[in-house]
Design an enzyme around this catalytic site. Sequence first.
Site, short mmCIF file in Angstrom:
data_model
loop_
_atom_site.label_atom_id
_atom_site.label_comp_id
_atom_site.label_asym_id
_atom_site.label_seq_id
_atom_site.Cartn_x
_atom_site.Cartn_y
_atom_site.Cartn_z
N CYS A 2 -1.94 -1.02 48.61
CA CYS A 2 -1.30 -0.04 49.48
C CYS A 2 -1.31 -0.56 50.91
CB CYS A 2 -1.96 1.33 49.47
SG CYS A 2 -1.99 2.12 47.88
N ARG A 27 0.94 -6.26 49.12
CA ARG A 27 -0.31 -5.56 48.81
C ARG A 27 -0.11 -4.36 47.89
NH1 ARG A 27 -4.90 -6.19 52.56
NH2 ARG A 27 -4.58 -8.30 53.23
N TRP A 75 0.42 1.32 45.85
CA TRP A 75 0.00 0.75 44.56
C TRP A 75 -0.72 1.91 43.86
CZ3 TRP A 75 -4.69 -0.11 42.02
CH2 TRP A 75 -4.65 -1.04 40.96
N ASN A 100 -4.73 5.08 52.09
CA ASN A 100 -5.16 4.01 51.18
C ASN A 100 -6.55 4.39 50.69
OD1 ASN A 100 -2.91 2.59 51.88
ND2 ASN A 100 -3.99 0.93 52.92
N GLY A 101 -6.84 4.16 49.43
CA GLY A 101 -8.18 4.46 48.91
C GLY A 101 -8.11 5.51 47.82
N GLU A 482 -9.35 -19.81 34.93
CA GLU A 482 -8.41 -19.59 36.03
C GLU A 482 -6.97 -19.85 35.56
OE1 GLU A 482 -8.31 -18.16 38.72
OE2 GLU A 482 -6.70 -19.04 39.85
N LYS A 486 -4.04 -17.02 35.60
CA LYS A 486 -2.77 -17.24 36.29
C LYS A 486 -1.61 -17.00 35.33
CE LYS A 486 -3.79 -17.31 39.47
NZ LYS A 486 -4.74 -17.25 40.54
N GLU A 489 -1.28 -13.20 34.48
CA GLU A 489 -0.87 -12.28 35.54
C GLU A 489 0.58 -12.46 35.96
OE1 GLU A 489 -3.09 -12.36 39.28
OE2 GLU A 489 -3.44 -14.48 39.03
N HIS A 505 -16.72 -20.54 16.70
CA HIS A 505 -17.51 -19.32 16.53
C HIS A 505 -16.63 -18.06 16.54
CE1 HIS A 505 -21.12 -21.67 16.74
NE2 HIS A 505 -20.70 -22.22 17.86
N LYS A 604 -2.24 -7.46 46.12
CA LYS A 604 -2.90 -8.63 46.71
C LYS A 604 -4.34 -8.33 47.10
CE LYS A 604 -2.91 -12.82 48.23
NZ LYS A 604 -3.00 -13.82 47.15
C1 F6R Z 1 -5.63 -13.50 40.95
C2 F6R Z 1 -6.15 -12.91 42.18
C3 F6R Z 1 -7.21 -11.87 42.06
C4 F6R Z 1 -8.16 -11.94 43.26
C5 F6R Z 1 -9.16 -10.78 43.19
C6 F6R Z 1 -10.17 -10.86 44.32
O1 F6R Z 1 -4.67 -14.48 41.19
O2 F6R Z 1 -5.72 -13.24 43.25
O3 F6R Z 1 -7.92 -12.00 40.86
O4 F6R Z 1 -8.82 -13.16 43.25
O5 F6R Z 1 -8.47 -9.57 43.28
O6 F6R Z 1 -9.56 -10.86 45.56
P1 F6R Z 1 -10.27 -11.44 46.83
O7 F6R Z 1 -10.40 -12.90 46.66
O8 F6R Z 1 -9.36 -11.09 47.99
O9 F6R Z 1 -11.60 -10.76 46.94
#
Ligand code: F6R
Length: 609
Positions: A2, A27, A75, A100-101, A482, A486, A489, A505, A604
Amino acid sequence: MCGIVAAAARREVSEILLEGLRRLEYRGYDSAGMALINDQNVLQIHKRNGKVKELEAAQAQEPFYGNTGIAHTRWATHGKPSTENAHPHASGGRVALVHNGIIENHAELRAELIAAGYEMSSATDTEVIAHLLHLSLQKGASLRAAMQNTIARLEGAYALAAIDIESPHTVVGARKGSPLVVGVGIGENFLASDQMALRQVTDSFIYLEEGDLVEISPASIQICTIDGEAIERPTTRIKEALETSDMGDFDHYMIKEIFEQPVALEATLAGAANVEQVEECFGHGASAMFDRVTNVQIVACGTSYHAGMVARYWLEELAGISCEVEVASEFRYRKRVQHEGTLLVAISQSGETADTLAALRNATEGEFIGSLVVANVDNSSLVRECDLVFLTRAGAEIGVASTKAFTTQLVAMLMLTLALGRRRGMTDERQSEIIEALENLPHYVRQTLELNGAIQKLSEAFIPKRHALFLGRGIQYPIAMEGALKLKEISYIHAEAYPAGELKHGPLALVDDDMPVVAVAPNDELLEKLKSNLEEVRSRGGELFVFADREAGFANEDRVQVLPMPHCPEVIKPIVYTVALQLLSYHVALQKGTDVDKPRNLAKSVTVE
Ligand code: F6R
């Protein structure tokens, strides 16, 4: 997660608010809205389901104007994405509010307000705040006093901005658990959840602290506690150039940010030519604190958690220091036993992730000898609250999927390994080897980026697939995780990562000719074991995609495609291989036609629990 923008000016602000939302859209992007008080002191609101461009279209079709206003990109948490649930929420045709929150006691407040005669027009937790404000205003309180009364009733997290037609030149805001900054202008002032929203209008900011309440007008900024006691907060001038760059010649922020990595890594490494200089990157007091560290506890979420997992291998193997890594949302709620001399390390690109921040705040007196954050955003909450700070220099990361922030986090953690390792007997030779590998890292990343075309070709095989497995061993296991994160997502292909030795296993049952298996296979001591694991896959008809050191002895064969990776020092391989996996996800998503920079349901900066 948000975004809030608000303005109190002597000029028309609708375009400033919309531009702020565009900058914040990464965001949160389920729905958007804007409220302005016009020169007749009438409240006007546009809300639209969908992205900010829908709101822009509404404004173009039925424009309205004003000098005081609030805006929001959402969001969804409580209530699905829809026009009714979009912010601002209004009450009594007089007050409008963005939030926000999450308000935890919203159900109880909702019942109370309904009993007092308010009608609810949304399913959000936010609407109750607008009605509480209205109730207080109707009893004669000023907007600021009404905000004080209202937040006294709220449990949970919030950043708020509100306007009232009876105070047409004022915006009131408050923060607890979600960030809010004041943008200081000349004859105009602003509020935003992230300074980036306001870089178009000012370079001076006041970072509000937890529990602060603020009232802005074109000529004044007054900050006080919830009890109304005035407080002074410093104004910070931001020096660096405007942060929201455009996409240049790239089609998406994500691919631009992947290609920016050599420069981001160089910037993060700048000035760290020897171990003494490495220490300076952690700020004043780092040296004395590092002398006392005997254990490290890392907390982080998502991609940043994977950076922590890689760091554990480095810290234990190279620095001989014990290290625990935990997802922040679990750590914060767990009863813990810490060893003496433990340093708490938070890793967070945004510096605002609610769970990571809560993990830091929830540390008990004496539990840690100190805290260190690795963050990419200066002045973020974690940066302000930790004892030591390592700022990665990745530059603004707009794509929701983290790329350059992750690889620069890894550099920071390798530098921490060096700083702690030299205190625990790491030889000078080993230290120089690591520094040299780091210096050459941008070069190897550039070589990996040259594989873009080959990776694009390889990615075609994933388009019809619904699932994928990622395998790694040792330090490459978190890199496999990772890679899987990626892929899921941004392409929405279900992907899971396993340490390759775990295959037999359980997950081997999933392997058939429809299951692509990606293996991260550098040329390290676990290679032979990994090769046997891959044979287990091949003999069950699985299709293998092996990202392997070009000297690892893998060759293309039936149902095995090999991507030959640059031969580089062992210690930086996790960083180099990450880049190839980022490209794989990007190309799969691109061909599947998903919204690469703004994948569905994600945001984000996750500033809610
Ligand atoms: C995935 C991604 C998220 C962030 C997570 C933590 O690509 O970006 O998994 O890594 O939300 O965010 P930060 O690093 O801002 O604490």
